[in-house]
Write a protein that holds these residues in place. Structure first.
Motif, PDB file in Angstrom:
ATOM      1  N   LEU A 285       1.051  26.393   1.175  1.00  0.00           N
ATOM      2  CA  LEU A 285      -0.512  26.059   1.540  1.00  0.00           C
ATOM      3  C   LEU A 285      -0.642  24.716   0.648  1.00  0.00           C
ATOM      4  N   ILE A 286       0.143  24.294  -0.215  1.00  0.00           N
ATOM      5  CA  ILE A 286      -0.009  23.194  -1.285  1.00  0.00           C
ATOM      6  C   ILE A 286       0.092  21.865  -0.346  1.00  0.00           C
ATOM      7  N   GLN A 287      -0.959  20.915  -0.286  1.00  0.00           N
ATOM      8  CA  GLN A 287      -0.703  19.558   0.067  1.00  0.00           C
ATOM      9  C   GLN A 287       0.277  19.150  -0.844  1.00  0.00           C
ATOM     10  N   ARG A 288       1.121  18.131  -0.087  1.00  0.00           N
ATOM     11  CA  ARG A 288       2.457  17.615  -0.797  1.00  0.00           C
ATOM     12  C   ARG A 288       2.708  16.214  -0.267  1.00  0.00           C
ATOM     13  N   PRO A 289       3.156  15.309  -1.094  1.00  0.00           N
ATOM     14  CA  PRO A 289       3.703  15.457  -2.363  1.00  0.00           C
ATOM     15  C   PRO A 289       2.342  15.202  -3.477  1.00  0.00           C
ATOM     16  N   ILE A 290       2.515  15.908  -4.476  1.00  0.00           N
ATOM     17  CA  ILE A 290       1.575  15.529  -5.554  1.00  0.00           C
ATOM     18  C   ILE A 290       2.213  14.753  -6.741  1.00  0.00           C
ATOM     19  N   VAL A 291       1.751  13.649  -6.997  1.00  0.00           N
ATOM     20  CA  VAL A 291       2.310  12.877  -8.159  1.00  0.00           C
ATOM     21  C   VAL A 291       1.221  12.736  -9.499  1.00  0.00           C
ATOM     22  N   ILE A 292       1.834  13.044 -10.684  1.00  0.00           N
ATOM     23  CA  ILE A 292       0.990  13.096 -11.688  1.00  0.00           C
ATOM     24  C   ILE A 292       1.692  11.900 -12.554  1.00  0.00           C
ATOM     25  N   ASN A 293       0.971  11.071 -13.090  1.00  0.00           N
ATOM     26  CA  ASN A 293       1.234   9.886 -13.899  1.00  0.00           C
ATOM     27  C   ASN A 293       0.436   9.868 -15.108  1.00  0.00           C
ATOM     28  N   GLY A 294       0.638  10.607 -16.202  1.00  0.00           N
ATOM     29  CA  GLY A 294      -0.233  10.529 -17.198  1.00  0.00           C
ATOM     30  C   GLY A 294      -1.534  11.502 -16.884  1.00  0.00           C
ATOM     31  N   LYS A 295      -2.555  10.977 -17.031  1.00  0.00           N
ATOM     32  CA  LYS A 295      -3.768  11.521 -16.808  1.00  0.00           C
ATOM     33  C   LYS A 295      -4.381  11.299 -15.294  1.00  0.00           C
ATOM     34  N   LYS A 296      -3.620  10.380 -14.540  1.00  0.00           N
ATOM     35  CA  LYS A 296      -3.894  10.054 -13.286  1.00  0.00           C
ATOM     36  C   LYS A 296      -2.981  10.923 -12.226  1.00  0.00           C
ATOM     37  N   ALA A 297      -3.627  11.351 -11.126  1.00  0.00           N
ATOM     38  CA  ALA A 297      -2.792  12.222 -10.116  1.00  0.00           C
ATOM     39  C   ALA A 297      -3.433  11.873  -8.763  1.00  0.00           C
ATOM     40  N   ILE A 298      -2.388  12.089  -7.718  1.00  0.00           N
ATOM     41  CA  ILE A 298      -2.787  11.757  -6.542  1.00  0.00           C
ATOM     42  C   ILE A 298      -2.058  12.861  -5.446  1.00  0.00           C
ATOM     43  N   ILE A 299      -2.449  12.750  -4.335  1.00  0.00           N
ATOM     44  CA  ILE A 299      -1.869  13.709  -3.176  1.00  0.00           C
ATOM     45  C   ILE A 299      -1.183  12.529  -2.367  1.00  0.00           C
ATOM     46  N   GLY A 300      -0.103  12.589  -2.105  1.00  0.00           N
ATOM     47  CA  GLY A 300       0.565  11.409  -1.337  1.00  0.00           C
ATOM     48  C   GLY A 300       0.383  11.604   0.019  1.00  0.00           C
ATOM     49  N   ARG A 301      -0.615  11.504   0.526  1.00  0.00           N
ATOM     50  CA  ARG A 301      -0.792  11.442   1.913  1.00  0.00           C
ATOM     51  C   ARG A 301      -1.938  10.373   2.387  1.00  0.00           C
ATOM     52  N   PRO A 302      -1.327   9.426   2.867  1.00  0.00           N
ATOM     53  CA  PRO A 302      -0.126   9.110   3.041  1.00  0.00           C
ATOM     54  C   PRO A 302       0.594   8.632   1.813  1.00  0.00           C
ATOM     55  N   PRO A 303       2.092   8.755   1.919  1.00  0.00           N
ATOM     56  CA  PRO A 303       2.935   8.429   0.769  1.00  0.00           C
ATOM     57  C   PRO A 303       2.653   7.295   0.014  1.00  0.00           C
ATOM     58  N   SER A 304       2.173   6.120   0.757  1.00  0.00           N
ATOM     59  CA  SER A 304       1.833   4.951   0.333  1.00  0.00           C
ATOM     60  C   SER A 304       0.747   4.918  -0.946  1.00  0.00           C
ATOM     61  N   ASN A 305      -0.166   6.078  -0.910  1.00  0.00           N
ATOM     62  CA  ASN A 305      -1.024   6.229  -1.859  1.00  0.00           C
ATOM     63  C   ASN A 305      -0.424   6.495  -3.281  1.00  0.00           C
ATOM     64  N   ILE A 306       0.637   6.839  -3.425  1.00  0.00           N
ATOM     65  CA  ILE A 306       1.492   7.099  -4.809  1.00  0.00           C
ATOM     66  C   ILE A 306       1.559   5.698  -5.622  1.00  0.00           C
ATOM     67  N   LYS A 307       1.772   4.700  -4.585  1.00  0.00           N
ATOM     68  CA  LYS A 307       1.996   3.522  -5.565  1.00  0.00           C
ATOM     69  C   LYS A 307       0.743   2.996  -6.301  1.00  0.00           C
ATOM     70  N   SER A 308      -0.478   3.424  -6.038  1.00  0.00           N
ATOM     71  CA  SER A 308      -1.739   3.096  -6.820  1.00  0.00           C
ATOM     72  C   SER A 308      -1.569   3.802  -8.402  1.00  0.00           C
ATOM     73  N   ILE A 309      -0.702   4.749  -8.714  1.00  0.00           N
ATOM     74  CA  ILE A 309      -0.799   5.263  -9.822  1.00  0.00           C
ATOM     75  C   ILE A 309       0.531   5.251 -10.656  1.00  0.00           C
ATOM     76  N   LEU A 310       1.538   4.410 -10.228  1.00  0.00           N
ATOM     77  CA  LEU A 310       2.970   3.989 -10.499  1.00  0.00           C
ATOM     78  C   LEU A 310       2.675   2.939 -11.379  1.00  0.00           C
TER      79      LEU A 310
END
Length: 113
Positions: free
Chosen positions: A88-113
């Motif tokens: 049931l968990i949305q995926r992927p989830i990326v956590i970088n330090g104190k920031k986190a994001i659900i990667g939907r769309p995956p391109s959102n992940i770039k904002s916390i790297l």
């Protein structure tokens, strides 16, 4: 260190992992379908995301529709459902330090790297 909560069978999760790998930064993969996440971990992830537990739910999954849809659930009950049924968990989830994001769309992940 960057953490990615990953489900290898999910195409969006695989795309997200590729983005994290391409960053060249060290990261840890957490395959949450293999080792279920305990409630306290889910609570920390939800806090890092800055969302309500319901926003982490994949409401189109059969288990949600059959067991939870239409019921009035507290945040704690939703978190327990996520812990019991990690699908049931949305995926992927990326956590970088104190920031986190659900990667939907995956391109959102770039904002916390």
């Amino acid at each position: 260190m960057i953490k990615i909560y990953h489900h290898p069978k999910c195409s969006k999760s695989r795309e997200g992992l590729a983005i994290v790998e391409a960053s060249g930064k060290p990261f840890q993969i957490i395959k949450y379908m293999d080792e279920q996440l305990p409630v306290p971990t889910l609570e920390r992830v939800i806090d890092a995301l800055g969302i309500k537990p319901m926003e982490l739910v994949r409401t189109n999954e059969t288990i949600w529709k059959e067991s939870y849809k239409g019921k009035t659930l507290s945040d704690n009950e939703i978190i327990k459902a996520l812990a019991t049924h990690p699908k049931l968990i949305q995926r992927p989830i990326v956590i970088n330090g104190k920031k986190a994001i659900i990667g939907r769309p995956p391109s959102n992940i770039k904002s916390i790297l």
